[in-house]
Design a protein around this motif. Structure first.
Motif, PDB file in Angstrom:
ATOM      1  N   ARG A  32       0.825  -1.218   0.000  1.00 54.20           N
ATOM      2  CA  ARG A  32       0.000   0.000   0.000  1.00 54.20           C
ATOM      3  C   ARG A  32       0.855   1.263   0.000  1.00 54.20           C
ATOM      4  O   ARG A  32       0.340   2.374   0.051  1.00 54.20           O
ATOM      5  N   GLY A  33       2.178   1.090  -0.018  1.00 56.65           N
ATOM      6  CA  GLY A  33       3.060   2.250  -0.030  1.00 56.65           C
ATOM      7  C   GLY A  33       3.490   2.696   1.353  1.00 56.65           C
ATOM      8  O   GLY A  33       4.154   3.729   1.495  1.00 56.65           O
ATOM      9  N   GLU A  34       3.115   1.957   2.381  1.00 59.12           N
ATOM     10  CA  GLU A  34       3.523   2.298   3.739  1.00 59.12           C
ATOM     11  C   GLU A  34       4.948   1.794   3.980  1.00 59.12           C
ATOM     12  O   GLU A  34       5.480   1.002   3.200  1.00 59.12           O
ATOM     13  N   ASP A  35       5.552   2.268   5.044  1.00 58.19           N
ATOM     14  CA  ASP A  35       6.899   1.848   5.423  1.00 58.19           C
ATOM     15  C   ASP A  35       6.809   1.119   6.766  1.00 58.19           C
ATOM     16  O   ASP A  35       7.106   1.695   7.819  1.00 58.19           O
ATOM     17  N   PRO A  36       6.381  -0.144   6.745  1.00 59.32           N
ATOM     18  CA  PRO A  36       6.181  -0.857   8.011  1.00 59.32           C
ATOM     19  C   PRO A  36       7.514  -1.258   8.647  1.00 59.32           C
ATOM     20  O   PRO A  36       8.530  -1.370   7.969  1.00 59.32           O
ATOM     21  N   PRO A  37       7.495  -1.477   9.949  1.00 62.57           N
ATOM     22  CA  PRO A  37       8.695  -1.987  10.621  1.00 62.57           C
ATOM     23  C   PRO A  37       8.946  -3.427  10.186  1.00 62.57           C
ATOM     24  O   PRO A  37       8.066  -4.074   9.600  1.00 62.57           O
ATOM     25  N   ASP A  38      10.137  -3.931  10.479  1.00 55.56           N
ATOM     26  CA  ASP A  38      10.380  -5.331  10.139  1.00 55.56           C
ATOM     27  C   ASP A  38       9.775  -6.229  11.214  1.00 55.56           C
ATOM     28  O   ASP A  38       9.383  -5.776  12.294  1.00 55.56           O
ATOM     29  N   ALA A  39       9.672  -7.499  10.905  1.00 52.43           N
ATOM     30  CA  ALA A  39       8.976  -8.451  11.781  1.00 52.43           C
ATOM     31  C   ALA A  39       9.625  -8.541  13.163  1.00 52.43           C
ATOM     32  O   ALA A  39       8.924  -8.616  14.170  1.00 52.43           O
ATOM     33  N   LEU A  40      10.950  -8.525  13.229  1.00 54.75           N
ATOM     34  CA  LEU A  40      11.627  -8.620  14.522  1.00 54.75           C
ATOM     35  C   LEU A  40      11.349  -7.394  15.382  1.00 54.75           C
ATOM     36  O   LEU A  40      11.168  -7.496  16.593  1.00 54.75           O
ATOM     37  N   GLU A  41      11.265  -6.238  14.745  1.00 53.15           N
ATOM     38  CA  GLU A  41      10.934  -5.017  15.480  1.00 53.15           C
ATOM     39  C   GLU A  41       9.524  -5.090  16.057  1.00 53.15           C
ATOM     40  O   GLU A  41       9.285  -4.679  17.197  1.00 53.15           O
ATOM     41  N   VAL A  42       8.591  -5.632  15.290  1.00 59.00           N
ATOM     42  CA  VAL A  42       7.221  -5.811  15.784  1.00 59.00           C
ATOM     43  C   VAL A  42       7.228  -6.764  16.982  1.00 59.00           C
ATOM     44  O   VAL A  42       6.575  -6.507  17.996  1.00 59.00           O
ATOM     45  N   LEU A  43       7.979  -7.825  16.883  1.00 57.50           N
ATOM     46  CA  LEU A  43       8.077  -8.780  17.982  1.00 57.50           C
ATOM     47  C   LEU A  43       8.644  -8.117  19.231  1.00 57.50           C
ATOM     48  O   LEU A  43       8.077  -8.225  20.317  1.00 57.50           O
ATOM     49  N   ASP A  44       9.751  -7.410  19.071  1.00 58.96           N
ATOM     50  CA  ASP A  44      10.421  -6.794  20.220  1.00 58.96           C
ATOM     51  C   ASP A  44       9.617  -5.675  20.868  1.00 58.96           C
ATOM     52  O   ASP A  44       9.590  -5.546  22.086  1.00 58.96           O
ATOM     53  N   ARG A  45       8.974  -4.852  20.054  1.00 63.88           N
ATOM     54  CA  ARG A  45       8.334  -3.643  20.583  1.00 63.88           C
ATOM     55  C   ARG A  45       6.842  -3.773  20.845  1.00 63.88           C
ATOM     56  O   ARG A  45       6.272  -2.952  21.550  1.00 63.88           O
ATOM     57  N   LEU A  46       6.211  -4.781  20.243  1.00 63.96           N
ATOM     58  CA  LEU A  46       4.761  -4.901  20.402  1.00 63.96           C
ATOM     59  C   LEU A  46       4.364  -6.227  21.043  1.00 63.96           C
ATOM     60  O   LEU A  46       3.723  -6.246  22.096  1.00 63.96           O
ATOM     61  N   LEU A  47       4.763  -7.326  20.429  1.00 66.67           N
ATOM     62  CA  LEU A  47       4.300  -8.625  20.916  1.00 66.67           C
ATOM     63  C   LEU A  47       4.952  -9.033  22.237  1.00 66.67           C
ATOM     64  O   LEU A  47       4.260  -9.540  23.122  1.00 66.67           O
ATOM     65  N   ALA A  48       6.249  -8.826  22.377  1.00 63.44           N
ATOM     66  CA  ALA A  48       6.921  -9.244  23.619  1.00 63.44           C
ATOM     67  C   ALA A  48       6.317  -8.561  24.852  1.00 63.44           C
ATOM     68  O   ALA A  48       6.015  -9.246  25.837  1.00 63.44           O
ATOM     69  N   PRO A  49       6.122  -7.234  24.836  1.00 62.21           N
ATOM     70  CA  PRO A  49       5.510  -6.618  26.024  1.00 62.21           C
ATOM     71  C   PRO A  49       4.105  -7.146  26.322  1.00 62.21           C
ATOM     72  O   PRO A  49       3.721  -7.296  27.487  1.00 62.21           O
ATOM     73  N   ILE A  50       3.347  -7.450  25.269  1.00 62.97           N
ATOM     74  CA  ILE A  50       2.002  -7.995  25.479  1.00 62.97           C
ATOM     75  C   ILE A  50       2.093  -9.376  26.122  1.00 62.97           C
ATOM     76  O   ILE A  50       1.398  -9.667  27.100  1.00 62.97           O
ATOM     77  N   TYR A  51       2.961 -10.237  25.567  1.00 62.34           N
ATOM     78  CA  TYR A  51       3.111 -11.586  26.122  1.00 62.34           C
ATOM     79  C   TYR A  51       3.579 -11.542  27.577  1.00 62.34           C
ATOM     80  O   TYR A  51       3.092 -12.305  28.406  1.00 62.34           O
ATOM     81  N   ILE A  52       4.515 -10.657  27.891  1.00 62.67           N
ATOM     82  CA  ILE A  52       5.008 -10.547  29.274  1.00 62.67           C
ATOM     83  C   ILE A  52       3.855 -10.184  30.208  1.00 62.67           C
ATOM     84  O   ILE A  52       3.702 -10.771  31.281  1.00 62.67           O
TER      85      ILE A  52
END
Length: 83
Positions: free
Chosen positions: A40-60
């Protein structure tokens, strides 16, 4: 003193395989979302960044009861990820 058995059992190998398959599927799903954003022309973060900054805090928070998952908290995680 009892010694740990270094040879994995069939059951433990099956658990590890199931875990690996689950993680691989989640990674594929997340990558698909990121790829669609890029298409869509967006500049998304890479998958590891999503894991580190979004998913890991949620899982914790979920696994260790380290705090509630409020909308404000989740919005803050996303804001910091995309900043």
């Amino acid at each position: 003193m009892a010694r740990a058995n270094p040879t994995p059992t069939t059951a433990s190998r099956q658990r590890l395989q199931a875990r690996d398959e689950l993680l691989a599927e989640r990674a594929r799903q997340m990558q698909a979302v990121l790829d669609r954003a890029r298409d869509r022309g967006e500049d998304p973060p890479d998958a590891l960044e999503v894991l580190d900054r979004l998913l890991a805090p949620i899982y914790i928070r979920v696994l260790f009861g380290a705090g509630p998952l409020t909308p404000d908290y989740l919005d803050g995680l996303v804001d910091r990820l995309l900043a």
